[in-house]
Design a protein around this motif. Sequence first.
Motif, PDB file in Angstrom:
ATOM      1  N   MET A 215       0.830  -1.207   0.000  1.00 16.20           N
ATOM      2  CA  MET A 215       0.000   0.000   0.000  1.00 16.20           C
ATOM      3  C   MET A 215       0.862   1.254   0.000  1.00 16.20           C
ATOM      4  N   TYR A 216       0.341   2.313  -0.623  1.00 13.58           N
ATOM      5  CA  TYR A 216       1.010   3.621  -0.617  1.00 13.58           C
ATOM      6  C   TYR A 216      -0.067   4.706  -0.592  1.00 13.58           C
ATOM      7  N   VAL A 217      -0.040   5.555   0.410  1.00 11.38           N
ATOM      8  CA  VAL A 217      -1.012   6.643   0.571  1.00 11.38           C
ATOM      9  C   VAL A 217      -2.451   6.170   0.331  1.00 11.38           C
ATOM     10  N   GLY A 218      -2.857   5.137   1.034  1.00 12.57           N
ATOM     11  CA  GLY A 218      -4.245   4.713   0.976  1.00 12.57           C
ATOM     12  C   GLY A 218      -4.633   3.876  -0.225  1.00 12.57           C
ATOM     13  N   LYS A 219      -3.678   3.608  -1.116  1.00 15.20           N
ATOM     14  CA  LYS A 219      -3.986   2.824  -2.316  1.00 15.20           C
ATOM     15  C   LYS A 219      -3.202   1.524  -2.296  1.00 15.20           C
ATOM     16  N   VAL A 220      -3.797   0.467  -2.860  1.00 18.93           N
ATOM     17  CA  VAL A 220      -3.009  -0.737  -3.100  1.00 18.93           C
ATOM     18  C   VAL A 220      -2.244  -0.532  -4.400  1.00 18.93           C
ATOM     19  N   VAL A 221      -0.912  -0.645  -4.346  1.00 23.02           N
ATOM     20  CA  VAL A 221      -0.153  -0.444  -5.583  1.00 23.02           C
ATOM     21  C   VAL A 221       0.265  -1.763  -6.223  1.00 23.02           C
ATOM     22  N   GLU A 222       0.369  -2.829  -5.418  1.00 21.27           N
ATOM     23  CA  GLU A 222       0.785  -4.095  -6.015  1.00 21.27           C
ATOM     24  C   GLU A 222       0.327  -5.264  -5.140  1.00 21.27           C
ATOM     25  N   ILE A 223      -0.068  -6.344  -5.794  1.00 20.67           N
ATOM     26  CA  ILE A 223      -0.407  -7.593  -5.103  1.00 20.67           C
ATOM     27  C   ILE A 223       0.271  -8.724  -5.871  1.00 20.67           C
ATOM     28  N   ALA A 224       0.933  -9.630  -5.160  1.00 17.61           N
ATOM     29  CA  ALA A 224       1.511 -10.788  -5.847  1.00 17.61           C
ATOM     30  C   ALA A 224       1.861 -11.861  -4.828  1.00 17.61           C
ATOM     31  N   GLU A 225       2.169 -13.053  -5.340  1.00 15.41           N
ATOM     32  CA  GLU A 225       2.708 -14.097  -4.483  1.00 15.41           C
ATOM     33  C   GLU A 225       4.045 -13.601  -3.940  1.00 15.41           C
ATOM     34  N   THR A 226       4.390 -14.047  -2.720  1.00 13.98           N
ATOM     35  CA  THR A 226       5.509 -13.434  -2.013  1.00 13.98           C
ATOM     36  C   THR A 226       6.810 -13.417  -2.808  1.00 13.98           C
ATOM     37  N   ASP A 227       7.290 -14.597  -3.229  1.00 14.27           N
ATOM     38  CA  ASP A 227       8.589 -14.623  -3.887  1.00 14.27           C
ATOM     39  C   ASP A 227       8.564 -13.843  -5.195  1.00 14.27           C
ATOM     40  N   GLU A 228       7.436 -13.926  -5.893  1.00 10.58           N
ATOM     41  CA  GLU A 228       7.273 -13.181  -7.147  1.00 10.58           C
ATOM     42  C   GLU A 228       7.392 -11.671  -6.876  1.00 10.58           C
ATOM     43  N   LEU A 229       6.724 -11.198  -5.818  1.00  6.53           N
ATOM     44  CA  LEU A 229       6.750  -9.766  -5.518  1.00  6.53           C
ATOM     45  C   LEU A 229       8.151  -9.299  -5.147  1.00  6.53           C
ATOM     46  N   PHE A 230       8.855 -10.119  -4.358  1.00  3.85           N
ATOM     47  CA  PHE A 230      10.176  -9.682  -3.898  1.00  3.85           C
ATOM     48  C   PHE A 230      11.227  -9.810  -5.000  1.00  3.85           C
ATOM     49  N   GLU A 231      11.090 -10.807  -5.863  1.00  4.80           N
ATOM     50  CA  GLU A 231      12.119 -11.017  -6.873  1.00  4.80           C
ATOM     51  C   GLU A 231      11.816 -10.281  -8.162  1.00  4.80           C
ATOM     52  N   ASN A 232      10.539 -10.001  -8.367  1.00  7.37           N
ATOM     53  CA  ASN A 232      10.142  -9.475  -9.663  1.00  7.37           C
ATOM     54  C   ASN A 232       9.050  -8.417  -9.483  1.00  7.37           C
ATOM     55  N   PRO A 233       9.367  -7.329  -8.769  1.00  8.23           N
ATOM     56  CA  PRO A 233       8.322  -6.330  -8.499  1.00  8.23           C
ATOM     57  C   PRO A 233       7.904  -5.635  -9.789  1.00  8.23           C
ATOM     58  N   LYS A 234       6.665  -5.205  -9.814  1.00  7.01           N
ATOM     59  CA  LYS A 234       6.149  -4.558 -11.019  1.00  7.01           C
ATOM     60  C   LYS A 234       5.665  -3.144 -10.727  1.00  7.01           C
ATOM     61  N   HIS A 235       5.971  -2.620  -9.557  1.00  8.53           N
ATOM     62  CA  HIS A 235       5.627  -1.226  -9.274  1.00  8.53           C
ATOM     63  C   HIS A 235       6.885  -0.537  -8.749  1.00  8.53           C
ATOM     64  N   PRO A 236       7.203   0.654  -9.257  1.00  8.69           N
ATOM     65  CA  PRO A 236       8.432   1.332  -8.822  1.00  8.69           C
ATOM     66  C   PRO A 236       8.479   1.561  -7.308  1.00  8.69           C
ATOM     67  N   TYR A 237       7.317   1.715  -6.685  1.00  9.15           N
ATOM     68  CA  TYR A 237       7.338   1.915  -5.238  1.00  9.15           C
ATOM     69  C   TYR A 237       7.814   0.658  -4.519  1.00  9.15           C
ATOM     70  N   THR A 238       7.340  -0.503  -4.972  1.00  4.18           N
ATOM     71  CA  THR A 238       7.791  -1.761  -4.373  1.00  4.18           C
ATOM     72  C   THR A 238       9.299  -1.905  -4.541  1.00  4.18           C
ATOM     73  N   GLU A 239       9.782  -1.573  -5.740  1.00  2.67           N
ATOM     74  CA  GLU A 239      11.217  -1.660  -6.000  1.00  2.67           C
ATOM     75  C   GLU A 239      11.995  -0.781  -5.008  1.00  2.67           C
ATOM     76  N   ALA A 240      11.510   0.460  -4.828  1.00  2.00           N
ATOM     77  CA  ALA A 240      12.203   1.393  -3.936  1.00  2.00           C
ATOM     78  C   ALA A 240      12.172   0.902  -2.494  1.00  2.00           C
ATOM     79  N   LEU A 241      11.021   0.344  -2.101  1.00  2.00           N
ATOM     80  CA  LEU A 241      10.873  -0.162  -0.735  1.00  2.00           C
ATOM     81  C   LEU A 241      11.878  -1.297  -0.497  1.00  2.00           C
ATOM     82  N   LEU A 242      11.985  -2.201  -1.458  1.00  2.00           N
ATOM     83  CA  LEU A 242      12.903  -3.331  -1.314  1.00  2.00           C
ATOM     84  C   LEU A 242      14.348  -2.864  -1.282  1.00  2.00           C
ATOM     85  N   ALA A 243      14.654  -1.827  -2.103  1.00  2.00           N
ATOM     86  CA  ALA A 243      16.033  -1.352  -2.159  1.00  2.00           C
ATOM     87  C   ALA A 243      16.442  -0.713  -0.836  1.00  2.00           C
ATOM     88  N   SER A 244      15.478  -0.163  -0.087  1.00  2.00           N
ATOM     89  CA  SER A 244      15.879   0.530   1.147  1.00  2.00           C
ATOM     90  C   SER A 244      16.055  -0.396   2.348  1.00  2.00           C
TER      91      SER A 244
END
Lengths: 336, 327
Positions: free
Chosen positions: A232-261
């Motif tokens: 979630m980001y500011v009240g919105k769902v930005v991405e939903i996926a199976e866990t390993d898929e989301l962490f290894e292959n994010p499809k939203h720039p916010y998820t990518e940034a979150l993982l990088a930090s």
Amino acid sequence: MQILRVSGLKKYFPIKKGFFNKTVGYVKAVNDIEFEINAGETVGLVGESGCGKSTTGNCIVRLLDPTEGSILYTAENGVTIDLATASREEIRPYRREIQMVFQDPYSSLNPRMSVRDLIAEPLVINKMIDKNDISDRVAQMMLRVGLRPEYMTRYAHAFSGGQRQRIGIARAISMNPRLVICDEAVSSLDVSVQGQVLGLLEDLQAEYHMSYLFVAHDLSAVRHISDRVVVMYVGKVVEIAETDELFENPKHPYTEALLASVPKLIASKNQRSETLEGEVPDPSNPPEGCFFHPRCKYATEDCKHCSQQLLPVGDDPLGHRTSCMRFAQLSLKGVK
Amino acid sequence: MEKLVEIRDLVVRFRTDEGIVSAVNGISYDINVGETLGIVGESGCGKSVSSNALMRILPENGWIESGSILYHSQKGTFDVARLSPRDKRLELLHGKEIAMIFQEPMTSFCPVYTIGNQIMEAIRLHTDIPKSEQKGYAVELLRKVRIAKPEQRVDEYPYQLSGGMRQRAMIAMALASHPRLLIADEPTTSLDVTVQAQILNLMKDLQQEYGMSIMMINHNFGVIAETTDKVAVMYLGRIVEMADTAELLQNPLHPYTSDLFRSIPQVTDARGKKLEYIHGNVPDAYSIPAGCPYHPRCSRAQKGLCDRVMPQPREAAPGHTVSCHLL
């Protein structure tokens, strides 16, 4: 099988000002979100503070009344009920099935009640137990969550943070729930105790076939315990996926940034981690279009007019979904 | 390497209702100039007590029982542990040469003064910048910690700033006197990961610019890995293992360190990887077990040895000391 389906859920908090308490605006804490929870699975709900994670959890147990939208819950007896609009009386028979474990084990337990009273309280309120059986049942629950039944007569202050969280978990599972909302259930615990409590939650899930909504900001714990993850980001769902898929292959720039930090063990002092600049926007006055575009390094002019609908990444409409309209053009980095 | 702080066999005790407790029990470490030392451990292991002893800000019921804390100040070397509470040299430790930032940036600021006012107080106390230029310097410090619109923020109150900005302002205040050592006690624990990454990068950049040493007290091994040169792992008031950060992360030798690694979920571990969590709880400080303090929870503990004899620190590899019988 889906047991919970949230769609179009909104929760706005009015901002009141002045002598007449006029409403001058709304904090859009949860702003039109959708996701679903299947039977027996753990769904992680992540995001920065203020993104609406806890509000979502509180709406599901109806600690808060949603502004709009529906939360369809399919109960054990097969009845589907909309938790967003049902009256208190209508929800009451199903209260037992949805329980909550809170973040702070210090303030969520009544200091004037003994552990026996604390664990028995929900059973007594729901008339699920005979007075003579209380001690036996409580002892059994205490053993199950790794507490010693001899301590039944003690008060919460005599226990450590991890033990208190176990008391909180015992209270929740004593009702044989089908869905447990764990709101930052391990965040306030010490590292070695976090591992223990995560392990306990997993063991209990295997035994009682419960679903968890695991609300947390700690991505490592979420990756460990969740089957699927909702970002979630500011009240919105930005991405939903199976866990390993989301962490290894994010499809939203916010998820990518979150993982990088997330600080990683393999890092060294000489590396600078990539960071997201700027601050989270004010949820009462979010930017036009995609809420993330002012901080997004991939943003284009079009992003200012993005509707932020969740789009399926593959063929499965309930599989990997992202709200980034440019996901197909981007190749985002995850963590391996 | 030039040394800044040398702590030897430090013992800190507290008088409590239940009796006398040794919160720190014979620890020794050095902090070199320009280096970052990490101190990790769970709550109650004495991480913060050792830094509070170094600054001589122990609470009233605590005292330094024995040991020495040599501090090489710009005005000569002295033993902090032996200073009288009225010694003028303590002023060097309190914000002039050593500055401190805390976990909770909201409660560390006074809510009724503006951010600028509080930074100017540090400037007034620790520098000889004339009054007319103090505000300008405060704005410059806020700019240095990358707060947007510093001219405007300087007149705002702490509640008007977000958590990340407050922690930046806290760092600005610490930098006012060009400290030689920055003690960061869980500086990012209450912040979101994205903000945490910003603050950690900021601290690394400022360290290079100012050439200061940092003591990073933290329980998150990821943060330690990203920020420190050397790390000490504490358990129940003792340092059980100390090494260069890269060496410790690759080759943890003390069972507590390696158990801790295996019990922490990592963001890079695939879903469902089984955690081997440590059993039991950290014993409370009133009933510290005999022998090795970790033996009741240690899977490799040997009867008759670990529960009787206190292991002494030994050098397992150059610069890598471990207190364990089983090496």
